[in-house]
Scaffold this motif. Structure first.
Motif, PDB file in Angstrom:
ATOM      1  N   THR A  60      -2.975   4.555   8.374  1.00  0.00           N
ATOM      2  CA  THR A  60      -2.858   5.223   7.081  1.00  0.00           C
ATOM      3  C   THR A  60      -3.926   4.654   6.161  1.00  0.00           C
ATOM      4  O   THR A  60      -4.160   3.441   6.155  1.00  0.00           O
ATOM      5  CB  THR A  60      -1.436   4.992   6.525  1.00  0.00           C
ATOM      6  OG1 THR A  60      -0.504   5.380   7.531  1.00  0.00           O
ATOM      7  CG2 THR A  60      -1.194   5.793   5.275  1.00  0.00           C
ATOM      8  N   PHE A  97       0.827  -1.219   0.000  1.00  0.00           N
ATOM      9  CA  PHE A  97       0.000   0.000   0.000  1.00  0.00           C
ATOM     10  C   PHE A  97       0.861   1.269   0.000  1.00  0.00           C
ATOM     11  O   PHE A  97       0.842   2.063  -0.962  1.00  0.00           O
ATOM     12  CB  PHE A  97      -0.918  -0.094   1.224  1.00  0.00           C
ATOM     13  CG  PHE A  97      -1.607   1.160   1.649  1.00  0.00           C
ATOM     14  CD1 PHE A  97      -2.188   2.011   0.724  1.00  0.00           C
ATOM     15  CD2 PHE A  97      -1.706   1.472   3.013  1.00  0.00           C
ATOM     16  CE1 PHE A  97      -2.848   3.162   1.142  1.00  0.00           C
ATOM     17  CE2 PHE A  97      -2.361   2.609   3.431  1.00  0.00           C
ATOM     18  CZ  PHE A  97      -2.916   3.461   2.499  1.00  0.00           C
ATOM     19  N   VAL A  98       1.646   1.454   1.034  1.00  0.00           N
ATOM     20  CA  VAL A  98       2.423   2.696   1.152  1.00  0.00           C
ATOM     21  C   VAL A  98       3.576   2.693   0.145  1.00  0.00           C
ATOM     22  O   VAL A  98       3.826   3.692  -0.544  1.00  0.00           O
ATOM     23  CB  VAL A  98       2.972   2.879   2.588  1.00  0.00           C
ATOM     24  CG1 VAL A  98       3.780   4.167   2.688  1.00  0.00           C
ATOM     25  CG2 VAL A  98       1.835   2.888   3.614  1.00  0.00           C
ATOM     26  N   LEU A 152      10.246  -0.460   3.870  1.00  0.00           N
ATOM     27  CA  LEU A 152       8.827  -0.538   4.219  1.00  0.00           C
ATOM     28  C   LEU A 152       8.293  -1.966   4.314  1.00  0.00           C
ATOM     29  O   LEU A 152       7.133  -2.155   4.705  1.00  0.00           O
ATOM     30  CB  LEU A 152       7.998   0.221   3.155  1.00  0.00           C
ATOM     31  CG  LEU A 152       7.743   1.720   3.349  1.00  0.00           C
ATOM     32  CD1 LEU A 152       9.000   2.497   3.637  1.00  0.00           C
ATOM     33  CD2 LEU A 152       7.061   2.304   2.115  1.00  0.00           C
ATOM     34  N   GLY A 176      -0.009  -7.088   2.060  1.00  0.00           N
ATOM     35  CA  GLY A 176      -0.708  -6.128   1.198  1.00  0.00           C
ATOM     36  C   GLY A 176      -0.147  -5.948  -0.199  1.00  0.00           C
ATOM     37  O   GLY A 176      -0.617  -5.082  -0.939  1.00  0.00           O
ATOM     38  N   GLY A 177       0.842  -6.750  -0.592  1.00  0.00           N
ATOM     39  CA  GLY A 177       1.425  -6.574  -1.925  1.00  0.00           C
ATOM     40  C   GLY A 177       0.452  -6.977  -3.025  1.00  0.00           C
ATOM     41  O   GLY A 177      -0.264  -7.971  -2.898  1.00  0.00           O
ATOM     42  N   ASP A 181       9.774  -6.978  -3.273  1.00  0.00           N
ATOM     43  CA  ASP A 181       8.589  -7.438  -2.540  1.00  0.00           C
ATOM     44  C   ASP A 181       8.470  -8.949  -2.701  1.00  0.00           C
ATOM     45  O   ASP A 181       8.748  -9.489  -3.764  1.00  0.00           O
ATOM     46  CB  ASP A 181       7.327  -6.757  -3.085  1.00  0.00           C
ATOM     47  CG  ASP A 181       6.218  -6.707  -2.061  1.00  0.00           C
ATOM     48  OD1 ASP A 181       5.864  -5.601  -1.617  1.00  0.00           O
ATOM     49  OD2 ASP A 181       5.690  -7.793  -1.697  1.00  0.00           O
ATOM     50  N   LYS A 214       8.752  -4.426  15.813  1.00  0.00           N
ATOM     51  CA  LYS A 214       8.893  -3.161  15.079  1.00  0.00           C
ATOM     52  C   LYS A 214       9.770  -2.194  15.872  1.00  0.00           C
ATOM     53  O   LYS A 214      10.531  -1.417  15.307  1.00  0.00           O
ATOM     54  CB  LYS A 214       7.520  -2.525  14.794  1.00  0.00           C
ATOM     55  CG  LYS A 214       6.679  -3.227  13.759  1.00  0.00           C
ATOM     56  CD  LYS A 214       7.228  -3.131  12.337  1.00  0.00           C
ATOM     57  CE  LYS A 214       7.007  -1.793  11.675  1.00  0.00           C
ATOM     58  NZ  LYS A 214       7.357  -1.840  10.224  1.00  0.00           N
ATOM     59  N   GLN A 217      -4.404  -5.354   7.703  1.00  0.00           N
ATOM     60  CA  GLN A 217      -3.645  -4.107   7.691  1.00  0.00           C
ATOM     61  C   GLN A 217      -4.302  -3.104   8.633  1.00  0.00           C
ATOM     62  O   GLN A 217      -3.638  -2.462   9.425  1.00  0.00           O
ATOM     63  CB  GLN A 217      -3.611  -3.568   6.269  1.00  0.00           C
ATOM     64  CG  GLN A 217      -2.586  -2.497   6.017  1.00  0.00           C
ATOM     65  CD  GLN A 217      -2.512  -2.240   4.528  1.00  0.00           C
ATOM     66  OE1 GLN A 217      -3.471  -1.735   3.936  1.00  0.00           O
ATOM     67  NE2 GLN A 217      -1.413  -2.614   3.911  1.00  0.00           N
ATOM     68  N   ASP A 255      12.566 -11.879  -1.043  1.00  0.00           N
ATOM     69  CA  ASP A 255      12.172 -11.793   0.358  1.00  0.00           C
ATOM     70  C   ASP A 255      13.284 -11.082   1.128  1.00  0.00           C
ATOM     71  O   ASP A 255      14.455 -11.453   0.977  1.00  0.00           O
ATOM     72  CB  ASP A 255      11.948 -13.214   0.897  1.00  0.00           C
ATOM     73  CG  ASP A 255      11.170 -13.201   2.196  1.00  0.00           C
ATOM     74  OD1 ASP A 255      11.647 -12.579   3.167  1.00  0.00           O
ATOM     75  OD2 ASP A 255      10.081 -13.791   2.234  1.00  0.00           O
ATOM     76  N   VAL A 256      12.908 -10.095   1.938  1.00  0.00           N
ATOM     77  CA  VAL A 256      13.947  -9.359   2.675  1.00  0.00           C
ATOM     78  C   VAL A 256      14.664 -10.248   3.697  1.00  0.00           C
ATOM     79  O   VAL A 256      15.700  -9.865   4.227  1.00  0.00           O
ATOM     80  CB  VAL A 256      13.403  -8.086   3.377  1.00  0.00           C
ATOM     81  CG1 VAL A 256      12.948  -7.050   2.361  1.00  0.00           C
ATOM     82  CG2 VAL A 256      12.291  -8.407   4.363  1.00  0.00           C
TER      83      VAL A 256
HETATM   84  N1  LIG Z   1      -0.703   1.166   6.774  1.00  0.00           N
HETATM   85  C1  LIG Z   1      -0.607   1.600   8.006  1.00  0.00           C
HETATM   86  O1  LIG Z   1      -1.594   2.065   8.592  1.00  0.00           O
HETATM   87  C2  LIG Z   1       0.720   1.567   8.733  1.00  0.00           C
HETATM   88  C3  LIG Z   1       0.786   2.130  10.012  1.00  0.00           C
HETATM   89  C4  LIG Z   1       1.977   2.072  10.709  1.00  0.00           C
HETATM   90  C5  LIG Z   1       3.108   1.500  10.116  1.00  0.00           C
HETATM   91  N2  LIG Z   1       3.017   0.953   8.885  1.00  0.00           N
HETATM   92  C6  LIG Z   1       4.230   0.322   8.335  1.00  0.00           C
HETATM   93  O2  LIG Z   1       4.441   0.736   7.005  1.00  0.00           O
HETATM   94  C7  LIG Z   1       5.006  -0.332   6.246  1.00  0.00           C
HETATM   95  C8  LIG Z   1       4.204  -0.521   4.983  1.00  0.00           C
HETATM   96  O3  LIG Z   1       2.898  -0.892   5.363  1.00  0.00           O
HETATM   97  P1  LIG Z   1       1.703  -1.021   4.347  1.00  0.00           P
HETATM   98  O4  LIG Z   1       0.520  -0.474   5.027  1.00  0.00           O
HETATM   99  O5  LIG Z   1       2.082  -0.504   3.005  1.00  0.00           O
HETATM  100  O6  LIG Z   1       1.551  -2.608   4.331  1.00  0.00           O
HETATM  101  P2  LIG Z   1       1.493  -3.607   3.103  1.00  0.00           P
HETATM  102  O7  LIG Z   1       1.259  -4.967   3.653  1.00  0.00           O
HETATM  103  O8  LIG Z   1       0.558  -3.118   2.058  1.00  0.00           O
HETATM  104  O9  LIG Z   1       2.972  -3.502   2.549  1.00  0.00           O
HETATM  105  C9  LIG Z   1       4.033  -4.239   3.048  1.00  0.00           C
HETATM  106  C10 LIG Z   1       4.683  -4.939   1.882  1.00  0.00           C
HETATM  107  O10 LIG Z   1       5.795  -5.663   2.383  1.00  0.00           O
HETATM  108  C11 LIG Z   1       5.853  -6.881   1.675  1.00  0.00           C
HETATM  109  N3  LIG Z   1       6.556  -7.852   2.485  1.00  0.00           N
HETATM  110  C12 LIG Z   1       6.156  -8.406   3.656  1.00  0.00           C
HETATM  111  N4  LIG Z   1       7.063  -9.273   4.081  1.00  0.00           N
HETATM  112  C13 LIG Z   1       8.062  -9.263   3.172  1.00  0.00           C
HETATM  113  C14 LIG Z   1       9.285  -9.959   3.068  1.00  0.00           C
HETATM  114  N5  LIG Z   1       9.637 -10.841   3.991  1.00  0.00           N
HETATM  115  N6  LIG Z   1      10.087  -9.690   2.008  1.00  0.00           N
HETATM  116  C15 LIG Z   1       9.717  -8.801   1.067  1.00  0.00           C
HETATM  117  N7  LIG Z   1       8.551  -8.126   1.114  1.00  0.00           N
HETATM  118  C16 LIG Z   1       7.745  -8.356   2.158  1.00  0.00           C
HETATM  119  C17 LIG Z   1       4.404  -7.286   1.449  1.00  0.00           C
HETATM  120  O11 LIG Z   1       4.260  -8.191   0.376  1.00  0.00           O
HETATM  121  C18 LIG Z   1       3.759  -5.946   1.183  1.00  0.00           C
HETATM  122  O12 LIG Z   1       3.711  -5.662  -0.188  1.00  0.00           O
HETATM  123  C19 LIG Z   1       5.024  -1.564   7.160  1.00  0.00           C
HETATM  124  O13 LIG Z   1       6.341  -1.749   7.622  1.00  0.00           O
HETATM  125  C20 LIG Z   1       4.099  -1.191   8.294  1.00  0.00           C
HETATM  126  O14 LIG Z   1       4.508  -1.769   9.520  1.00  0.00           O
HETATM  127  C21 LIG Z   1       1.850   0.979   8.179  1.00  0.00           C
END
Ligand SMILES: NC(=O)c1ccc[n+]([C@@H]2O[C@H](COP(=O)([O-])OP(=O)(O)OC[C@H]3O[C@@H](n4cnc5c(N)ncnc54)[C@H](O)[C@@H]3O)[C@@H](O)[C@H]2O)c1
Length: 331
Positions: A186, A21-22, A87, A48-49, A41, A160, A198, A67-68
């Motif tokens: 967010t 998402f972000v 992220l 959320g990917g 990703d 985190k 999420q 994968d990270v």
């Molecule tokens: N959306 C919110 O409200 C919010 C609030 C606070 C913090 N965050 C932080 O922001 C970041 C992004 O969040 P988001 O809302 O976009 O979530 P999201 O799930 O949409 O995005 C996270 C992405 O990371 C990828 N991912 C997960 N594990 C992985 C791995 N092992 N290797 C590679 N890729 C991997 C997922 O496939 C996904 O596309 C996260 O770290 C989250 O903790 C988000």
């Protein structure tokens, strides 16, 4: 206010979690600003990917499905990059309780190995880490500022917190420029709406547009703040561009706070029809609930000149419009 002007033109940028998402919203903006963007990703289905998230820029970004947690991939991917927006994350609080080791591996161990990859392969790059308000736990006072004690209520918050501090540690000890933004809820186009992994708001949007009542857990009096995703992306960019951010931790937040019952009412009103119902808190969520939360974001406002610009009503309106058109890709 920091004006990042053409800072990003020609810059080589890596975004972990770039199909989420972000990360994908940031990718759209960076492409507009002329950066050379690589997205990493894993596309693990429960996160959320989604490839649809980069519709429109798919030919202007490089995508690496990796994968990270894979140290060898990260060792290679950080090379030659100027900036890393870190992220990638497991963001479900409940999943972190039922499967704590996966959360540990992604949100904690992998963060350390990403930083080790930078230290060994590219110590000159700058990192911006997406931290979370979850690490504060149940607030002792409101609004929560950055000096508030950290006492997370779930495994996700603990990991985190460690991920965040590894970044600050590598900044302080090795001089690898890094900073962290503690993001709050967010919202916006491309958020995960399949389930409540999420945010609860995702499933609310799906329920509302699917003609089902929105289910508000608890008594609906919990207070939250929300940022529209474009505002969160703006904060990430300001933090990347400004050397004053190095080694710093900043809250994001909003001047608008709202309780969940009023939020459900507002969504129904914006949609033009629909219903909500108050249901008991699911038993497994109650012990990890943080009660009321809203942030004090004056630090980032003073240092980097950031403040949110999109109102909650406007943000929700844009989000609903997006999912009316795009739901086939996200349901
Ligand atoms: N959306 C919110 O409200 C919010 C609030 C606070 C913090 N965050 C932080 O922001 C970041 C992004 O969040 P988001 O809302 O976009 O979530 P999201 O799930 O949409 O995005 C996270 C992405 O990371 C990828 N991912 C997960 N594990 C992985 C791995 N092992 N290797 C590679 N890729 C991997 C997922 O496939 C996904 O596309 C996260 O770290 C989250 O903790 C988000």
């Amino acid at each position: 206010m920091t004006d990042y002007g053409n800072t990003f033109a020609g810059t080589r940028v890596l975004i972990t979690g770039g199909l989420g998402f972000v990360g994908s919203t940031l990718a759209h903006r960076l492409v507009e600003l002329g950066a050379h963007v690589t997205l990493v990703d894993s596309l693990i289905p429960i996160y959320g990917g989604n490839l649809r998230n980069i519709a429109g820029v798919e030919d202007r970004v490089r995508i690496n499905i990796a994968d990270v947690r894979d140290e060898h991939s990260m060792d290679y991917l950080v090379q030659g990059q100027n900036l890393l927006f870190n992220l990638a994350g497991q963001s479900s609080h409940l999943d972190s309780m039922t499967d704590p080791y996966t959360d540990l591996e992604i949100n904690c161990r992998a963060q350390l190995s990403i930083l080790e990859a930078c230290r060994k392969q590219n110590p000159g790059l700058k990192l911006v880490y997406s931290s979370t308000r979850q690490i504060y736990g149940k607030p002792d006072y409101l609004p929560v500022d950055e000096r508030h004690l950290l006492h997370p209520t779930d495994v996700n918050g603990v990991n985190k917190m460690a991920g965040e501090w590894y970044h600050i540690l590598y900044n302080n000890v090795y001089g690898i420029r890094a900073c962290a933004l503690r993001m709050t809820n967010t919202i916006g186009p491309r958020m995960r709406v399949k389930d409540a992994r999420q945010t609860f708001l995702g499933i609310w949007i799906k329920q509302l547009l699917g003609g089902q009542p929105i289910q508000v857990w608890g008594d609906g009096t919990q207070i939250r703040d929300f940022n529209y995703v474009d505002d969160a992306v703006e904060a990430l960019l300001l933090a990347a561009a400004d050397p004053n951010a190095d080694g710093q931790i900043f809250n994001l937040g909003s001047d608008e706070t709202i309780n969940l019952r009023d939020l459900a009412k507002l969504l129904v009103e914006i949609n033009g029809h629909g219903q909500y119902e108050i249901v008991p808190f699911p038993g497994d969520r109650k012990p990890i609930d943080i009660g009321d939360y809203y942030a004090d974001y004056r630090l980032i406002q003073g240092r980097l000149g950031w403040r949110p610009k999109v109102s909650l009503r406007e943000g929700l309106t844009r989000t609903l419009e997006f999912y009316r058109k795009e739901k086939q890709y996200y349901w």
